[in-house]
Structures are given as structure tokens and as C-alpha cells.
Write a protein that holds these residues in place. Structure first.
Motif, PDB file in Angstrom:
ATOM      1  N   LEU A 266      -1.688  -5.166  10.863  1.00 44.74           N
ATOM      2  CA  LEU A 266      -1.152  -4.013  10.144  1.00 44.74           C
ATOM      3  C   LEU A 266      -0.402  -4.445   8.891  1.00 44.74           C
ATOM      4  O   LEU A 266      -0.517  -3.806   7.836  1.00 44.74           O
ATOM      5  CB  LEU A 266      -0.224  -3.212  11.066  1.00 44.74           C
ATOM      6  N   ARG A 267       0.320  -5.540   8.984  1.00 49.13           N
ATOM      7  CA  ARG A 267       1.090  -5.984   7.805  1.00 49.13           C
ATOM      8  C   ARG A 267       0.163  -6.474   6.699  1.00 49.13           C
ATOM      9  O   ARG A 267       0.479  -6.340   5.517  1.00 49.13           O
ATOM     10  CB  ARG A 267       2.110  -7.068   8.186  1.00 49.13           C
ATOM     11  N   ASN A 268      -0.976  -7.045   7.054  1.00 48.29           N
ATOM     12  CA  ASN A 268      -1.951  -7.427   6.030  1.00 48.29           C
ATOM     13  C   ASN A 268      -2.369  -6.224   5.194  1.00 48.29           C
ATOM     14  O   ASN A 268      -2.629  -6.338   3.993  1.00 48.29           O
ATOM     15  CB  ASN A 268      -3.194  -8.041   6.673  1.00 48.29           C
ATOM     16  N   GLU A 269      -2.430  -5.067   5.833  1.00 50.46           N
ATOM     17  CA  GLU A 269      -2.822  -3.842   5.142  1.00 50.46           C
ATOM     18  C   GLU A 269      -1.667  -3.277   4.316  1.00 50.46           C
ATOM     19  O   GLU A 269      -1.868  -2.870   3.165  1.00 50.46           O
ATOM     20  CB  GLU A 269      -3.264  -2.791   6.170  1.00 50.46           C
ATOM     21  N   LEU A 270      -0.467  -3.276   4.885  1.00 53.96           N
ATOM     22  CA  LEU A 270       0.673  -2.648   4.214  1.00 53.96           C
ATOM     23  C   LEU A 270       1.311  -3.566   3.184  1.00 53.96           C
ATOM     24  O   LEU A 270       1.735  -3.120   2.110  1.00 53.96           O
ATOM     25  CB  LEU A 270       1.722  -2.224   5.246  1.00 53.96           C
ATOM     26  N   VAL A 271       1.431  -4.854   3.517  1.00 58.79           N
ATOM     27  CA  VAL A 271       2.104  -5.833   2.658  1.00 58.79           C
ATOM     28  C   VAL A 271       1.154  -7.014   2.483  1.00 58.79           C
ATOM     29  O   VAL A 271       1.216  -7.999   3.228  1.00 58.79           O
ATOM     30  CB  VAL A 271       3.442  -6.294   3.287  1.00 58.79           C
ATOM     31  N   PRO A 272       0.268  -6.965   1.500  1.00 54.41           N
ATOM     32  CA  PRO A 272      -0.819  -7.962   1.393  1.00 54.41           C
ATOM     33  C   PRO A 272      -0.365  -9.408   1.297  1.00 54.41           C
ATOM     34  O   PRO A 272      -1.138 -10.312   1.655  1.00 54.41           O
ATOM     35  CB  PRO A 272      -1.543  -7.535   0.105  1.00 54.41           C
ATOM     36  N   ILE A 273       0.860  -9.672   0.849  1.00 55.51           N
ATOM     37  CA  ILE A 273       1.313 -11.065   0.778  1.00 55.51           C
ATOM     38  C   ILE A 273       1.348 -11.692   2.164  1.00 55.51           C
ATOM     39  O   ILE A 273       1.390 -12.918   2.316  1.00 55.51           O
ATOM     40  CB  ILE A 273       2.692 -11.160   0.091  1.00 55.51           C
TER      41      ILE A 273
ATOM     42  N   SER B 183       0.802  -1.224   0.000  1.00 55.65           N
ATOM     43  CA  SER B 183       0.000   0.000   0.000  1.00 55.65           C
ATOM     44  C   SER B 183       0.832   1.271   0.000  1.00 55.65           C
ATOM     45  O   SER B 183       0.349   2.328  -0.401  1.00 55.65           O
ATOM     46  CB  SER B 183      -0.937   0.006   1.212  1.00 55.65           C
ATOM     47  N   PHE B 184       2.085   1.203   0.440  1.00 57.81           N
ATOM     48  CA  PHE B 184       2.949   2.391   0.505  1.00 57.81           C
ATOM     49  C   PHE B 184       3.884   2.481  -0.699  1.00 57.81           C
ATOM     50  O   PHE B 184       4.747   3.362  -0.746  1.00 57.81           O
ATOM     51  CB  PHE B 184       3.804   2.349   1.781  1.00 57.81           C
ATOM     52  N   CYS B 185       3.736   1.588  -1.664  1.00 56.47           N
ATOM     53  CA  CYS B 185       4.706   1.458  -2.758  1.00 56.47           C
ATOM     54  C   CYS B 185       4.107   1.924  -4.073  1.00 56.47           C
ATOM     55  O   CYS B 185       3.111   1.374  -4.541  1.00 56.47           O
ATOM     56  CB  CYS B 185       5.169   0.009  -2.869  1.00 56.47           C
ATOM     57  N   SER B 186       4.739   2.911  -4.692  1.00 54.68           N
ATOM     58  CA  SER B 186       4.250   3.445  -5.953  1.00 54.68           C
ATOM     59  C   SER B 186       4.292   2.418  -7.070  1.00 54.68           C
ATOM     60  O   SER B 186       3.361   2.318  -7.876  1.00 54.68           O
ATOM     61  CB  SER B 186       5.081   4.669  -6.346  1.00 54.68           C
ATOM     62  N   THR B 187       5.354   1.635  -7.136  1.00 56.68           N
ATOM     63  CA  THR B 187       5.475   0.647  -8.208  1.00 56.68           C
ATOM     64  C   THR B 187       4.350  -0.377  -8.152  1.00 56.68           C
ATOM     65  O   THR B 187       3.833  -0.821  -9.172  1.00 56.68           O
ATOM     66  CB  THR B 187       6.840  -0.062  -8.132  1.00 56.68           C
TER      67      THR B 187
ATOM     68  N   LYS C  95      -1.074 -14.440   2.973  1.00 59.45           N
ATOM     69  CA  LYS C  95      -0.739 -15.807   2.540  1.00 59.45           C
ATOM     70  C   LYS C  95       0.378 -16.395   3.387  1.00 59.45           C
ATOM     71  O   LYS C  95       0.350 -17.591   3.712  1.00 59.45           O
ATOM     72  CB  LYS C  95      -0.321 -15.779   1.072  1.00 59.45           C
ATOM     73  N   TYR C  96       1.348 -15.559   3.739  1.00 60.60           N
ATOM     74  CA  TYR C  96       2.477 -16.016   4.551  1.00 60.60           C
ATOM     75  C   TYR C  96       2.618 -15.088   5.751  1.00 60.60           C
ATOM     76  O   TYR C  96       3.386 -14.121   5.729  1.00 60.60           O
ATOM     77  CB  TYR C  96       3.776 -16.005   3.735  1.00 60.60           C
ATOM     78  N   PRO C  97       1.855 -15.321   6.826  1.00 62.91           N
ATOM     79  CA  PRO C  97       1.869 -14.432   7.990  1.00 62.91           C
ATOM     80  C   PRO C  97       3.212 -14.420   8.704  1.00 62.91           C
ATOM     81  O   PRO C  97       4.100 -15.226   8.419  1.00 62.91           O
ATOM     82  CB  PRO C  97       0.754 -14.993   8.871  1.00 62.91           C
ATOM     83  N   LEU C  98       3.328 -13.499   9.640  1.00 65.98           N
ATOM     84  CA  LEU C  98       4.615 -13.233  10.279  1.00 65.98           C
ATOM     85  C   LEU C  98       5.233 -14.468  10.946  1.00 65.98           C
ATOM     86  O   LEU C  98       6.452 -14.657  10.878  1.00 65.98           O
ATOM     87  CB  LEU C  98       4.460 -12.112  11.306  1.00 65.98           C
ATOM     88  N   LYS C  99       4.423 -15.296  11.564  1.00 66.01           N
ATOM     89  CA  LYS C  99       4.961 -16.488  12.221  1.00 66.01           C
ATOM     90  C   LYS C  99       5.682 -17.369  11.218  1.00 66.01           C
ATOM     91  O   LYS C  99       6.795 -17.859  11.488  1.00 66.01           O
ATOM     92  CB  LYS C  99       3.834 -17.267  12.912  1.00 66.01           C
ATOM     93  N   GLU C 100       5.092 -17.560  10.034  1.00 68.79           N
ATOM     94  CA  GLU C 100       5.725 -18.378   8.999  1.00 68.79           C
ATOM     95  C   GLU C 100       6.950 -17.683   8.419  1.00 68.79           C
ATOM     96  O   GLU C 100       7.966 -18.328   8.130  1.00 68.79           O
ATOM     97  CB  GLU C 100       4.719 -18.664   7.879  1.00 68.79           C
ATOM     98  N   LEU C 101       6.866 -16.362   8.247  1.00 65.25           N
ATOM     99  CA  LEU C 101       7.986 -15.617   7.687  1.00 65.25           C
ATOM    100  C   LEU C 101       9.197 -15.640   8.606  1.00 65.25           C
ATOM    101  O   LEU C 101      10.320 -15.901   8.163  1.00 65.25           O
ATOM    102  CB  LEU C 101       7.553 -14.171   7.415  1.00 65.25           C
TER     103      LEU C 101
END
Length: 414
Positions: free
Chosen positions: A262-269, A149-153, A272-278
Motif C-alpha cells: 500500500l505504501r508503494n502506491e501512496l508514497v512511491p519513495i 498519490s494523495f498530495c496535491s503539491t 526505494k526505501y521500504p518500511l523495514k529500512e525506514l
């Protein structure tokens, strides 16, 4: 996409700069630029030549930056003539370049046939104890599919993957830019560090990125230290595990939020791969024996967004999230782009966030903004790429509609 930079179409038209090795009268020729040593060895064997020719040609291309087969003096005239007939050494076309007064350099490349697409590359110099460190931020895709969400590209949508020659060609051009007037025998590789952190998600163009990094590490090419080649990902967990098996390079994670909501909103991936898995994948990645491994820690990238992810409770959540992960944290002041719904955290807020992490024992730095005079500030790298998905237009409309609601109702949450 972790880093972005803005270039206007007007700039591209006004400041075109040709690349020394772009022109090719025979598009069907085999481009040797992006071929690994094993691929070149196979190629020469199929030509009826010895494997060692691969190493010779790699050195000419990547160490002496020669694109004319006639200059390869330790290769027989007969073989040079054959290579000239069927091969070429070609990098992406440079359509714009600009050099900052602080030493930062920026290139815009056209890739593909015809009008093609545009990608960008930034070189950021920094003095260190051993001399001048020059870090190159390389793109791996045209656009990006992850839509952070914060990334122009991400708002431009995804067009296509880059090929190995288009990826390694960015490194070739950056090195060559320091030695265009230097005699071939006196040329030296100048770029000391590479980060796969430009346009695109590197792990979603896995094979081409892997091949390119292998060329970077190859002693017959750039001979870079594995600790000086970094792949940055938003968190494609299965590919992190695959990367650990295939190559030993440094890993960086575009984190940007310390909790799943918050990460679901900022980094939608993250859905699929939540913080615990990451975090578990990162822990597996650095589990490797050997003193020479680049996997001693993971670099955590964290863009500071005003009032969004920069509060004291976010810093405390970071401490809890990373407590069992050897890591270095890089706080990145946000560089706004048109219609961005975020602002940059204040200097005081960023420093307070840093202090909380540093006091807990983490190595935590604040990324210095460089190349402001050429729109190349570290932390933003965005190209004016044709939006084939209309995602940018949709994003602009969404932001404008929300602004209208705020003006009418006074309620930003309506």
C-alpha cells in the motif's frame, strides 16, 4: 510534501500584501537573512571586523526583527554604513496573507527573480499548559518530486530548492506579523514550534534545511528548543542517518500506510526505501544518550483515506510495524483537493482506528482541523505553483479517464 493548503490565483491577485523588507535596489547585495553564525563570523572577519559582530547582527535580525542597519545602535556608524553599501536583510516577498478567526495565519511568498514561484506557510495556534503555542509549518522546496498519490503539491512537480534565506525568512515573517506595531525594544519571538512539513521533501534540500534549523536553534537567533523543531520526511533513509550526525531535532515520518504494498502506491519513495529500512533508520535516529535530546520518540503522521488505509487490519499492521519503535501517532483527516481520487475517512472510522492504537499503549491523537475559513486546514498545504512538468495536467487527465471508464463499464478496476 506532508501537508497542503489551497489558494486560488484570484485570491493572490485580490489580496496582495507587501513585505516590509522585500524591496532591494541592488540585487547583488549580500543577503544576511539566511546566514548562520559561523557564516556571519567568517563574513565579518573578511571585512576586517571582530567575530562578535556576527552575534550582534543576528540578534538585530532574528530577535528584534530589524532590517535597517541604521537602527543597529550598538554597531559603529562606520560599520553600519559599510553594511548598508554591500549588504541587505531581505525576506521573500509576501503576495498574499490571510488571518483566520481561530488564529490560524497563512502566507503565500514569491521566491526567485521576476515572476518567481510561489510557496506557502501556515501558522497554527493551540493553547497548552504553558500558554499559547504557535506552530509554524515551513516549506523547503517549490513543488515536490516525490509524487505521493494523495498530495496535491506532488501533482505540480518539482521546480527548485529554497535557499536558507527563503526558508528562515518564513519564520521571520511569521514572528514579525505579531509585532509590526511594537517598539523594537519590546519585540519578542512569538512562534514557539517549527515543523519542516510544508511544500517539498526537506531531506532532498538537505544543506539549506540544515543551515536554517541551526539558525532556529541558535541562542543569538531564535533560540528554539531542539524538541520544538521537527523535520518531517517521507523516508529518505540515508539522509535520516546523516541528520542524526549533524543536528539534534525531532523527527516525524509521513507514513500513511502500514505495509509495503500500500505504501508503494501512496508514497512511491517506499519502493526505494521500504518500511523495514525506514523503521530501522528511525530506530537508529533515536539511539542517543543525553536527557536533553529531542530524539526520545518519532512522530508518525498518518493521513486517513476512506476505505484505503483506515481498516481494522491496517490498525493491526500498524501495531506490528511500530511495536519496537518509540513513537507518537498523529492521525490526520484527509483534506480533498480537486481531482483527488480519495475521500476522508469518517469520524467513527478514525476514532475506531485511534482506539485500537491507544488500547495497545501508543499515544495516538487526531489532528484538529484549523483555519477552514482561509483554506488553511491542517493536513493540507498546497500552493498555486506553475506546473513546469505538466504533472498536474497529466494527473487530472488520468482521473477523468478513469471516471469515464467507470461511467461506461461500471467497473472501477477496469
Amino acid at each position: 510534501m506532508n501537508a497542503e493548503m489551497v489558494t486560488s490565483s484570484a485570491q493572490l491577485d485580490e489580496q496582495k500584501s507587501p513585505s516590509p523588507s522585500v524591496a532591494s535596489e541592488t540585487p547583488t547585495k549580500i543577503n544576511l537573512m539566511g546566514m548562520s553564525r559561523s557564516e556571519l563570523e567568517q563574513f565579518f572577519v573578511e571585512l576586517g571586523e571582530k567575530k562578535f559582530r556576527a552575534g550582534q547582527v543576528m540578534k538585530w535580525i532574528h530577535q528584534f526583527f530589524v532590517t535597517d542597519f541604521a537602527e543597529m545602535s550598538n554597531i559603529s556608524g562606520k560599520l553600519r554604513a559599510k553594511l548598508e553599501q554591500i549588504c541587505e536583510i531581505r525576506v521573500p516577498e509576501v503576495v498574499h496573507r490571510n488571518y483566520s478567526k481561530d488564529g490560524t495565519r497563512k502566507w503565500v511568498f514569491r521566491v526567485g527573480d521576476g515572476a518567481g514561484s510561489l510557496v506557502e506557510t501556515v501558522l497554527i495556534p493551540a493553547d497548552d499548559k504553558t500558554g499559547a503555542r504557535k506552530t509554524l509549518c515551513i516549506s523547503s522546496q517549490v513543488g515536490c518530486a516525490l509524487d505521493c498519490s494523495f498530495c496535491s503539491t506532488g501533482k505540480q512537480g518539482f521546480q527548485r530548492d529554497l535557499s536558507p534565506d527563503e526558508i528562515i525568512g518564513q519564520l521571520w515573517v511569521a514572528n514579525y506579523s505579531y509585532m509590526e506595531e511594537v517598539a523594537v525594544a519590546e519585540r519578542e519571538r512569538t512562534v514557539t514550534n517549527v515543523v519542516m512539513m510544508g511544500m517539498g521533501e526537506p531531506l532532498l534540500n538537505y544543506d539549506a534545511v540544515l543551515s536554517s534549523m541551526q539558525i532556529m536553534l541558535d541562542d543569538f537567533a531564535y533560540g528554539m528548543s531542539k524538541r520544538r523543531v521537527t523535520l518531517s520526511t517521507s523516508g529518505v533513509v540515508p539522509k535520516i542517518d546523516q541528520l542524526a550526525k549533524d543536528i539534534d531535532v525531532a523527527l516525524a515520518i509521513s507514513l500513511h500506510a502500514p505495509n509495503d504494498e500500500l505504501r508503494n502506491e501512496l508514497v512511491p519513495i517506499n519502493k526505494k526505501y521500504p518500511l523495514k529500512e525506514l523503521i530501522a533508520a528511525c530506530q537508529r535516529y533515536i539511539t542517543k544518550d543525553g536527557n536533553e535530546s529531542a530524539r526520545k520518540h518519532v512522530t508518525i503522521e498518518y493521513v486517513m483515506l476512506d476505505g484505503v488505509n483506515d481498516q481494522p487490519e491496517h490498525a493491526q499492521q500498524m501495531l506490528k510495524l511500530l511495536k519496537n519503535l518509540p513513537s507518537k501517532i498523529n492521525l490526520i483527516p484527509f483534506n480533498p483537493f480537486p481531482h483527488a481520487p480519495y475521500g476522508r475517512s469518517s469520524r467513527n472510522r478514525i476514532m475506531a482506528f485511534q482506539k485500537t492504537l491507544s488500547d495497545a499503549g501508543f499515544v495516538c491523537t487526531i489532528r484538529q482541523t484549523r483555519g477552514d475559513d482561509i483554506d488553511a486546514a491542517c493536513g493540507q498545504l498546497v500552493g498555486q505553483v506553475a506546473d513546469r512538468t505538466r504533472r498536474a495536467a497529466q494527473w487530472k487527465k488520468k482521473v477523468e479517464e478513469k471516471n469515464m471508464i467507470v461511467r461506461v463499464t461500471g467497473d472501477p478496476d477496469s
